[in-house]
Scaffold this active site. Structure first.
Site, PDB file in Angstrom:
ATOM      1  CG  ASP A  14     -27.728-121.142 -17.920  1.00 22.56           C
ATOM      2  OD1 ASP A  14     -28.510-120.639 -17.102  1.00 22.56           O
ATOM      3  OD2 ASP A  14     -27.592-122.375 -18.054  1.00 22.56           O
ATOM      4  CG  ASP A  16     -27.357-124.280 -12.199  1.00 21.36           C
ATOM      5  OD1 ASP A  16     -26.479-123.824 -11.455  1.00 21.36           O
ATOM      6  OD2 ASP A  16     -28.528-124.475 -11.830  1.00 21.36           O
TER       7      ASP A  16
END
Length: 220
Positions: A14, A16
């Site tokens: 991922d 963020d």
């Protein structure tokens, strides 16, 4: 643990909260929009948006209030414009601790690397961070229709990498991402607190706290 599991051939991250932390920029952009529109919004509200798409975030902020689609599109565009203004400030110094070392070590091991983010700005962010060359496949908010917790984005990235889902490990900081990874039949490293990521297969505070070897040993 009983039956042996398939070998690990890919790591998918991922963005963020895993590679960099733009949560503050998201918060400031949403806060500005909400202030302008007279909508209630706090840091606690922002925390509940972690891992959600822009549309799902706005729906959560609206708390069930009806709004015409055209108006929603206008608000999402404004929020994104504010956010992109902040993104121009991102440099390689905004990589979270341990990220560069971990990516280099994984690539040295011959592990395929991918990125899977709900953000439609993901490619710009990794360009500014100067880590785009690490990733063989980048899935973002444009790649699939159904965002996390649906498994679609992780499956899409695995397909681009040419690696079966069962041979992929996901690195996530959001509950929705852990749910999506498991729905895709993938193993998950949670990066963050147990309160949020207790369903991950293994848990670390961040990438600076783990080695590639430790992940392979724990999940292989």
């Amino acid at each position: 643990m009983g039956l042996s599991r398939p070998p690990i051939h890919a790591f998918v991250f991922d963005l963020d909260g895993v590679i960099t932390d733009t949560a503050e920029y998201h918060y400031l952009a949403w806060q500005r929009l909400c202030d302008e529109e007279g909508l209630s919004f706090s840091r606690a509200d922002n925390d509940t948006l972690r891992g959600l798409s822009r549309r799902d975030s706005l729906l959560k902020i609206l708390k069930g209030a009806a709004m015409p689609e055209e108006r929603m599109e206008q608000l999402m565009t404004r929020k994104n414009d504010y956010y992109r203004d902040f993104l121009r400030k991102i440099t390689p110094t905004d990589l979270l601790p341990g990220v560069g070392e971990f990516l280099r070590a994984a690539r040295k091991k011959g592990i395929h690397l991918g990125l899977a983010s709900a953000s439609k700005n993901a490619k710009d962010v990794i360009e500014n961070l100067q880590v785009s060359d690490f990733f063989e496949a980048v899935g973002d908010g444009y790649s699939v229709v159904n965002s996390k917790p649906a498994p679609d984005l992780f499956v899409w990235v695995a397909g681009r990498l040419g690696v079966p889902p069962a041979e992929v490990v996901i690195f996530e900081d959001a509950e929705a991402g852990v749910e999506a990874a498991h729905a895709a039949g993938m193993r998950v490293v949670g990066l963050g607190p147990i309160e949020r990521l207790g369903k991950a297969d293994i848990l670390y505070p961040g990438l600076e706290s783990v080695t590639v070897e430790a992940v392979l040993m724990a999940l292989g």
